[in-house]
Structure formats: C-alpha cells, structure tokens
Design a protein around this motif. Structure first.
Motif, PDB file in Angstrom:
ATOM      1  N   UNK A   1       0.796   5.258  -4.218  1.00  0.00           N
ATOM      2  CA  UNK A   1       1.962   5.297  -3.338  1.00  0.00           C
ATOM      3  C   UNK A   1       1.847   6.436  -2.325  1.00  0.00           C
ATOM      4  N   UNK A   2       1.438   7.607  -2.778  1.00  0.00           N
ATOM      5  CA  UNK A   2       1.377   8.775  -1.879  1.00  0.00           C
ATOM      6  C   UNK A   2       0.378   8.553  -0.754  1.00  0.00           C
ATOM      7  N   UNK A   3      -0.833   8.134  -1.100  1.00  0.00           N
ATOM      8  CA  UNK A   3      -1.875   7.991  -0.087  1.00  0.00           C
ATOM      9  C   UNK A   3      -1.557   6.842   0.865  1.00  0.00           C
ATOM     10  N   UNK A   4      -1.102   5.712   0.328  1.00  0.00           N
ATOM     11  CA  UNK A   4      -0.790   4.561   1.182  1.00  0.00           C
ATOM     12  C   UNK A   4       0.384   4.862   2.102  1.00  0.00           C
ATOM     13  N   UNK A   5       1.443   5.435   1.551  1.00  0.00           N
ATOM     14  CA  UNK A   5       2.618   5.725   2.369  1.00  0.00           C
ATOM     15  C   UNK A   5       2.336   6.793   3.416  1.00  0.00           C
ATOM     16  N   UNK A   6       1.473   7.748   3.106  1.00  0.00           N
ATOM     17  CA  UNK A   6       1.137   8.784   4.087  1.00  0.00           C
ATOM     18  C   UNK A   6       0.515   8.170   5.333  1.00  0.00           C
ATOM     19  N   UNK A   7      -0.425   7.244   5.142  1.00  0.00           N
ATOM     20  CA  UNK A   7      -1.066   6.599   6.289  1.00  0.00           C
ATOM     21  C   UNK A   7      -0.079   5.687   7.019  1.00  0.00           C
ATOM     22  N   UNK A   8       0.774   4.985   6.262  1.00  0.00           N
ATOM     23  CA  UNK A   8       1.777   4.137   6.908  1.00  0.00           C
ATOM     24  C   UNK A   8       2.747   4.972   7.738  1.00  0.00           C
ATOM     25  N   UNK A   9       3.159   6.119   7.224  1.00  0.00           N
ATOM     26  CA  UNK A   9       4.061   6.995   7.978  1.00  0.00           C
ATOM     27  C   UNK A   9       3.381   7.538   9.234  1.00  0.00           C
ATOM     28  N   UNK A  10       2.082   7.769   9.171  1.00  0.00           N
ATOM     29  CA  UNK A  10       1.350   8.184  10.357  1.00  0.00           C
ATOM     30  C   UNK A  10       1.420   7.110  11.438  1.00  0.00           C
ATOM     31  N   UNK A  11       1.253   5.867  11.017  1.00  0.00           N
ATOM     32  CA  UNK A  11       1.314   4.758  11.970  1.00  0.00           C
ATOM     33  C   UNK A  11       2.728   4.599  12.543  1.00  0.00           C
ATOM     34  N   UNK A  12       3.729   4.606  11.660  1.00  0.00           N
ATOM     35  CA  UNK A  12       5.105   4.411  12.129  1.00  0.00           C
ATOM     36  C   UNK A  12       5.548   5.575  13.006  1.00  0.00           C
ATOM     37  N   UNK A  13       5.182   6.800  12.613  1.00  0.00           N
ATOM     38  CA  UNK A  13       5.588   7.960  13.382  1.00  0.00           C
ATOM     39  C   UNK A  13       5.036   7.956  14.787  1.00  0.00           C
ATOM     40  N   UNK A  14       3.779   7.560  14.927  1.00  0.00           N
ATOM     41  CA  UNK A  14       3.192   7.509  16.264  1.00  0.00           C
ATOM     42  C   UNK A  14       3.730   6.320  17.055  1.00  0.00           C
ATOM     43  N   UNK A  15       3.977   5.210  16.347  1.00  0.00           N
ATOM     44  CA  UNK A  15       4.497   4.016  17.017  1.00  0.00           C
ATOM     45  C   UNK A  15       5.912   4.244  17.523  1.00  0.00           C
ATOM     46  N   UNK A  16       6.746   4.919  16.732  1.00  0.00           N
ATOM     47  CA  UNK A  16       8.136   5.157  17.103  1.00  0.00           C
ATOM     48  C   UNK A  16       8.318   6.463  17.883  1.00  0.00           C
ATOM     49  N   UNK A  17       7.196   7.126  18.170  1.00  0.00           N
ATOM     50  CA  UNK A  17       7.220   8.382  18.914  1.00  0.00           C
ATOM     51  C   UNK A  17       8.084   9.423  18.213  1.00  0.00           C
TER      52      UNK A  17
ATOM     53  N   UNK B   1      -1.668  -2.718  -7.514  1.00  0.00           N
ATOM     54  CA  UNK B   1      -1.762  -3.737  -6.463  1.00  0.00           C
ATOM     55  C   UNK B   1      -0.393  -4.074  -5.883  1.00  0.00           C
ATOM     56  N   UNK B   2       0.657  -3.997  -6.690  1.00  0.00           N
ATOM     57  CA  UNK B   2       2.004  -4.209  -6.180  1.00  0.00           C
ATOM     58  C   UNK B   2       2.355  -3.152  -5.139  1.00  0.00           C
ATOM     59  N   UNK B   3       2.100  -1.890  -5.445  1.00  0.00           N
ATOM     60  CA  UNK B   3       2.404  -0.800  -4.511  1.00  0.00           C
ATOM     61  C   UNK B   3       1.529  -0.906  -3.267  1.00  0.00           C
ATOM     62  N   UNK B   4       0.229  -1.107  -3.460  1.00  0.00           N
ATOM     63  CA  UNK B   4      -0.698  -1.160  -2.334  1.00  0.00           C
ATOM     64  C   UNK B   4      -0.373  -2.313  -1.397  1.00  0.00           C
ATOM     65  N   UNK B   5      -0.086  -3.470  -1.950  1.00  0.00           N
ATOM     66  CA  UNK B   5       0.214  -4.621  -1.100  1.00  0.00           C
ATOM     67  C   UNK B   5       1.600  -4.524  -0.484  1.00  0.00           C
ATOM     68  N   UNK B   6       2.518  -3.817  -1.144  1.00  0.00           N
ATOM     69  CA  UNK B   6       3.809  -3.575  -0.518  1.00  0.00           C
ATOM     70  C   UNK B   6       3.664  -2.761   0.754  1.00  0.00           C
ATOM     71  N   UNK B   7       2.838  -1.716   0.696  1.00  0.00           N
ATOM     72  CA  UNK B   7       2.580  -0.899   1.886  1.00  0.00           C
ATOM     73  C   UNK B   7       1.824  -1.708   2.932  1.00  0.00           C
TER      74      UNK B   7
END
Length: 413
Positions: free
Chosen positions: A328-344, A171-177
C-alpha cells in the motif's frame, strides 16, 4: 465508474459462492494434497480456490460482452477471447499441478503458450514505452519481450503464495491502486479500448480477490493454489501491458498534463512495476539464490520473503499485514506523485515522495520488530528434577549415540 463497481461486485459474489462450493466438494472427495516439508499449515487444506476465482473472472468477462459500456473492448473480439482462453489454460494446468505436482518444465511451457495466446492471437504487445520516443521496431522482439514479461509476473505472483491471505490481499491492494491510476489516465487521455481493458481487468482481479479472501483468511479453509495465483498474475501482467505497452509517447505528453519531464516520462511504466514490486523482488531473489546453488530456479525452498518474516519472529497473520502495508505504501506513494503533478498540487509530486518516505520508515520499523519472542527461561532457580542437570534423563541420545529423537518437519507452505 458504476459499471466497474458492478463488475467488482459480480466477480466477488460469484467467486465467494464458488469458493464455498469448491471447498465443500474438495473436503467431500478429499481433493487436497498432503503436507509438504516447506508448508506452514499443519492440516491438509484444499488448493483448488483458483477454480472459483476463474469462474468469477469468466462470469465478469461473459457479462461484459452484453454490456454496451464495455463494447469497445469487444471490437474486435479476439483480444477478450484470447485473455479468457489463456486464463482457462493456466487454470487447467494449475489445477493439475495442485493435485499431482507437474514438472516445472511442463508448467513453464504452458505459461509461455498462454502468454503467446495473449500476445499473438490477442494482439496485446509491448509496442512502445513512454520514455521519449522509445519504440520496439521488430515484431518478433515485441512478441518475445511481451511473452517474457507475462511469464515473469505470473511466476512472481505465484512465488509469494505462502501465507494465508497473502497473495489475495497484496493483489487486491496493488490492483486497487492500479485501477485508480488507469481510470484517471483513461479519463484524461480519451476513450481507448486498451485503456478500458486495463481498467476492466484490474476491476476483475479486485473482485476475485475480495470474493476469495473470506475463505483464505487465516486460518485458511481454502488455498488458491497455482490455478489462482498464476491466473491473477496473468491478468495483472495483461492489464499493465494493455495500458503501458500500447501507449504512445504523444498520448503521455508531459506538457498536456502539466507534469515535469522526468515524472511524465517514468510514471506510466513505474506504477505498473511498483504494484508488483514485492512479488518481483521475491522472484528475483529466489531465482538468483537457486541458480547460484546450482539448482533449478523453480525448485522449492524455505527462503522466500514471507519465510524470512517468520524467521524474524513475526506471527503468520502479522507478517501478512506487514506485506499489505509495504504494498500500500509504495503503490500509493507513486499514485500520489501522479495525482499531485496532474492536479498541480503545491510541490507537485513532493507530497507523494513525503508519504513514501514516512511510510517506508514505518514499514521498516514494524518489519524489524518481531511480534513474538521466545519465552524466557529463569536461570537462577535451583533444579527440581534430574533432567535439569542431567540431559540423559530425558534425552536417550545423550548417552546412546544410536538413539535419536524425532525432529518436527518445518512448517512452511
């Protein structure tokens, strides 16, 4: 960001101090149950860590009422009071269950009551989903869907509470993401009481998990019990609903943030689900397994994902770390997808996909390779005592059917 960091530090400090107090009082007054057949631990251990976690959460919510930065969450105040009241109700019923084992039907009823407090009195409901123009028209349908979602997440988090440090770390990792996602989203879409509430609750859960982990890390001195796991699940579900369920499709216009139509439509609901993917997976498998066997979906057994990890040959601590890695892997992968598209970024969400593929492959490798092996017994040495060739020498049951040798009970929590 400074106010959120202060919230995390405050919650962690209060939780840590109260965890030590609860631990000492539990040992002094013997407030702990006996060892159950499905328990992993072999020493009676207090299960009232959820009391300390709730006190840390309550302290953070109380301080936020006097903090101008969080004033938007308190106008009107019934939402925050509803969240605190529901968490208190769950903490109380959790403590009673941790000490005396309540019937599952009573616990489920109280869980729906707490979900109703947040949904009806607090006004937090899944009104729309950012999938085109999908809107839940019926108010009763919205209330029912929201309450069901909250109860499912609460039980999903509680179901994985079986190894030292597992729930707190996951929950610490998931909520951090999730906090990083909600903070970026709030900054991009403007100030919103619901968006701020989502970030605040994520920060509070992070602090509670940080403060509790020192006493819960293997070998654990204190367990969070139902009072902790259910409260954490309640807050995680509430923060996700506050962020996603109140979000209009126009607020998440893909053209505004330069995202593809597909990513812009699915990210807002994908990431909140991803951060609780492991608990939801374990919960779904457990319900299916037990109902197929004609049992109650809440009846305990020794077939949870963490039990299967132990059966594969992993040590307790290694199994916990593998769960951390998956989260961590699954959560960060989706977060990186969001940041990557947001930051072009070049390739937009492809870097996140690549990170996810490599990370999942690595997690599969460490999951399938056990960290311990049974000691090998040499077979080419001559026997040195009668027991080597005659089992009746040491096993009376080999010659006397009435004699039995006691078998140790399974050590799984």
């Amino acid at each position: 960001m400074k106010q959120y960091l202060f919230t995390i530090i405050l919650t962690a400090t209060v939780t840590l101090v109260m965890s030590w107090v609860v631990w000492q009082l539990s040992l002094r007054f013997k407030l702990y149950p006996g060892i159950r057949e499905r328990d992993v631990h072999t020493t009676p251990t207090p299960r009232l860590g959820g009391v300390a976690m709730f006190l840390g959460i309550a302290a953070a919510i109380g301080v936020s009422a006097a903090n101008p930065f969080f004033s938007i969450m308190w106008v009107p105040p019934q939402t925050m009071w509803a969240v605190l009241g529901a968490a208190l109700l769950i903490a109380i019923i959790g403590v009673i269950d941790d000490l005396w084992d309540l019937d599952w039907f009573i616990k489920l009823g109280v869980q729906f009551l707490a979900a109703g407090i947040i949904t009806v009195l607090g006004g937090l409901q899944i009104l729309s989903l950012p999938l085109g123009e999908m809107v839940i028209v019926s108010s009763w349908l919205s209330i029912a869907v929201t309450m069901f979602a909250i109860v499912v997440v609460m039980n999903a988090v509680n179901f994985i509470d079986g190894l030292d440090g597992l729930v707190a770390g996951v929950c610490l990792i998931a909520n951090g993401v999730f906090f990083a996602y909600s903070y970026i989203l709030t900054r991009d879409t403007g100030t919103s009481s619901y968006f701020n509430l989502a970030s605040f609750l994520a920060a509070v859960v992070i602090g509670a998990c940080i403060g509790f982990l020192p006493l819960n890390w293997s070998p654990a001195k204190l367990f969070m019990g139902d009072s902790g796991a259910l409260v954490i699940g309640l807050l995680m579900a509430t923060s996700a609903i506050a962020l996603t369920g109140q979000m209009s499709s126009s607020a998440m216009d893909p053209e505004e943030f330069g995202r593809s139509q597909l990513l812009g439509a699915f990210i807002p609901i994908l990431l909140p689900l991803v951060v609780v993917m492991l608990p939801l997976l374990d919960f779904g498998l457990a319900v299916f397994r037990r109902m197929r066997a004609g049992r109650s979906p809440f009846s305990p057994d020794r077939k949870h994902l963490h039990h299967r990890m132990l059966d594969l040959g992993h040590r307790d601590r290694d199994a916990v770390l593998i769960f951390y890695a998956w989260t961590a892997v699954i959560s960060l992968a989706v977060l990186l997808m969001y940041i990557g598209s947001r930051e072009d970024w070049p390739g937009q969400y492809l870097p996140g996909v690549a990170f996810g593929v490599v990370g999942v492959a690595a997690c599969l490798l460490v999951t399938l390779l056990p960290t311990r092996r049974a000691p090998s017994v040499p077979t080419d040495l001559p026997p040195t005592d009668p027991s080597a060739t005659d089992p009746s020498a040491t096993d009376p049951s080999a010659t006397d059917p009435s004699a039995t040798v006691p078998t140790p009970s399974p050590e799984n929590r």
